[in-house]
Motif scaffolding. Structure first.
Motif, PDB file in Angstrom:
ATOM      1  N   LEU A 182       0.825  -1.207   0.000  1.00 31.52           N
ATOM      2  CA  LEU A 182       0.000   0.000   0.000  1.00 31.52           C
ATOM      3  C   LEU A 182       0.859   1.256   0.000  1.00 31.52           C
ATOM      4  O   LEU A 182       0.585   2.210  -0.737  1.00 31.52           O
ATOM      5  CB  LEU A 182      -0.919   0.006   1.226  1.00 31.52           C
ATOM      6  CG  LEU A 182      -1.709   1.297   1.457  1.00 31.52           C
ATOM      7  CD1 LEU A 182      -2.728   1.502   0.339  1.00 31.52           C
ATOM      8  CD2 LEU A 182      -2.404   1.272   2.816  1.00 31.52           C
ATOM      9  N   ILE A 183       1.899   1.271   0.821  1.00 33.41           N
ATOM     10  CA  ILE A 183       2.781   2.436   0.888  1.00 33.41           C
ATOM     11  C   ILE A 183       3.468   2.663  -0.459  1.00 33.41           C
ATOM     12  O   ILE A 183       3.587   3.802  -0.930  1.00 33.41           O
ATOM     13  CB  ILE A 183       3.813   2.265   2.007  1.00 33.41           C
ATOM     14  CG1 ILE A 183       3.107   2.227   3.361  1.00 33.41           C
ATOM     15  CG2 ILE A 183       4.835   3.394   1.995  1.00 33.41           C
ATOM     16  CD1 ILE A 183       4.010   1.851   4.512  1.00 33.41           C
ATOM     17  N   THR A 187       2.865   5.953  -2.897  1.00 32.08           N
ATOM     18  CA  THR A 187       4.018   6.737  -3.354  1.00 32.08           C
ATOM     19  C   THR A 187       4.006   6.894  -4.869  1.00 32.08           C
ATOM     20  O   THR A 187       4.177   7.999  -5.397  1.00 32.08           O
ATOM     21  CB  THR A 187       5.328   6.065  -2.909  1.00 32.08           C
ATOM     22  OG1 THR A 187       5.308   5.859  -1.499  1.00 32.08           O
ATOM     23  CG2 THR A 187       6.528   6.928  -3.269  1.00 32.08           C
ATOM     24  N   LEU A 188       3.792   5.793  -5.569  1.00 31.83           N
ATOM     25  CA  LEU A 188       3.756   5.839  -7.035  1.00 31.83           C
ATOM     26  C   LEU A 188       2.582   6.680  -7.535  1.00 31.83           C
ATOM     27  O   LEU A 188       2.699   7.414  -8.518  1.00 31.83           O
ATOM     28  CB  LEU A 188       3.669   4.420  -7.597  1.00 31.83           C
ATOM     29  CG  LEU A 188       4.897   3.529  -7.370  1.00 31.83           C
ATOM     30  CD1 LEU A 188       4.615   2.102  -7.835  1.00 31.83           C
ATOM     31  CD2 LEU A 188       6.109   4.093  -8.098  1.00 31.83           C
ATOM     32  N   THR A 189       1.453   6.581  -6.848  1.00 27.18           N
ATOM     33  CA  THR A 189       0.278   7.363  -7.241  1.00 27.18           C
ATOM     34  C   THR A 189       0.526   8.854  -7.075  1.00 27.18           C
ATOM     35  O   THR A 189       0.171   9.659  -7.947  1.00 27.18           O
ATOM     36  CB  THR A 189      -0.945   6.937  -6.410  1.00 27.18           C
ATOM     37  OG1 THR A 189      -1.183   5.542  -6.580  1.00 27.18           O
ATOM     38  CG2 THR A 189      -2.177   7.715  -6.834  1.00 27.18           C
ATOM     39  N   THR A 218       4.471  12.940  -2.039  1.00 28.72           N
ATOM     40  CA  THR A 218       5.454  11.996  -2.574  1.00 28.72           C
ATOM     41  C   THR A 218       6.707  11.957  -1.706  1.00 28.72           C
ATOM     42  O   THR A 218       7.219  10.878  -1.381  1.00 28.72           O
ATOM     43  CB  THR A 218       5.837  12.382  -4.015  1.00 28.72           C
ATOM     44  OG1 THR A 218       4.660  12.401  -4.830  1.00 28.72           O
ATOM     45  CG2 THR A 218       6.828  11.371  -4.589  1.00 28.72           C
ATOM     46  N   LEU A 219       7.197  13.115  -1.300  1.00 28.49           N
ATOM     47  CA  LEU A 219       8.399  13.164  -0.456  1.00 28.49           C
ATOM     48  C   LEU A 219       8.148  12.490   0.893  1.00 28.49           C
ATOM     49  O   LEU A 219       8.983  11.723   1.393  1.00 28.49           O
ATOM     50  CB  LEU A 219       8.829  14.618  -0.254  1.00 28.49           C
ATOM     51  CG  LEU A 219       9.314  15.360  -1.505  1.00 28.49           C
ATOM     52  CD1 LEU A 219       9.612  16.816  -1.192  1.00 28.49           C
ATOM     53  CD2 LEU A 219      10.550  14.668  -2.090  1.00 28.49           C
TER      54      LEU A 219
END
Length: 250
Positions: A182-183, A187-189, A218-219
């Motif tokens: 999920l993490i 992040t990719l999303t 994202t960071l």
């Protein structure tokens, strides 16, 4: 708040909010998706946060701030029920057990619905076979994707039952694997949102939504990925060999 393992606390917090993104999955079924999905997302986050804070506080006060960590580590699954039984009686505990079972059913149903709609959306985009994008003639629901999700679940459960895998151990491993995945997905999303609006300036979305917020997310999620990678063995129940295998798989 600064005692203990902050990294693991952060990971637990992220995993506990799993499912908040479900509002976007039902976008096509909402009458006013722009308003409904936004409002539902904020309501979900605030509701979950409030309930988690209240129940955590109640558990700490009931068990005792000085003993709650030790008690929870000794009996992770029975500590809360024991305290409820002692303070509120057997009837309240029976009600809690009934609510727990019904909530597990609701969570499984929600997972099924979301998984089916993911299959549907990916088939619409031609990532999966087009047959999964068929909708019901009367209810407009993705019934083919739903049926496929049920078949996959039954096959997986049959394998687990035949193999005789221990339920508690397997549950911990799957939650850890799901949390890690999920993490990565979040992040990719978040990164994809930045690239999406960068390539489509004609959409004229304000800078906060198209750049600032997704870049900050994202960071922050990259930090979470690093922490999750460092603690993946703990996330899946302490199995170092399985952790190495999963890292190679990802």
């Amino acid at each position: 708040m600064l005692s203990g393992n902050i990294g693991l606390a952060l990971l637990l917090g992220i995993v506990c909010y799993a499912g908040f993104e479900a509002t976007a999955v039902f976008r096509e079924e909402a009458r006013s998706p722009e308003r409904t999905c936004h409002g539902a997302t904020y309501i979900a986050i605030l509701s979950m946060g409030s309930i988690y804070a209240l129940t955590a506080w109640a558990q700490i006060i009931a068990i005792g701030p000085g003993t709650v960590v030790e008690a929870s580590a000794t009996d992770p699954t029975g500590t809360v029920m024991t305290v409820v039984s002692q303070l509120l009686g057997k009837i309240v505990m029976d009600v809690m057990i009934a609510l727990l079972c019904s909530s597990i059913f609701a969570a499984n149903l929600a997972t099924h619905n979301i998984s089916a709609r993911y299959l549907y959306s990916l088939s619409v985009d031609r990532v999966f076979p087009a047959a999964l994008s068929r909708v019901h003639s009367r209810h407009d629901s993705p019934h083919v994707a739903s049926l496929a999700t049920s078949v996959i679940a039954v096959i997986f459960l049959a394998i687990v039952v035949i193999a005789g895998a221990p339920g508690a151990t397997l549950y911990a491993v799957l939650v850890g694997v799901g949390g890690y995945a999920l993490i990565l997905l979040l992040t990719l999303t978040s990164a994809a949102v930045v690239l999406y609006f960068h390539k489509r300036p004609e959409l004229k979305v304000n800078r906060w939504k198209s750049q600032v917020a997704p870049v900050a997310a994202t960071l922050g999620l990259i930090v979470a990925v690093v922490l999750a990678t460092q603690n993946i063995a703990v996330m899946i129940g302490g199995d170092e060999a399985l952790a190495v295998f999963l890292m190679a798989l990802f």
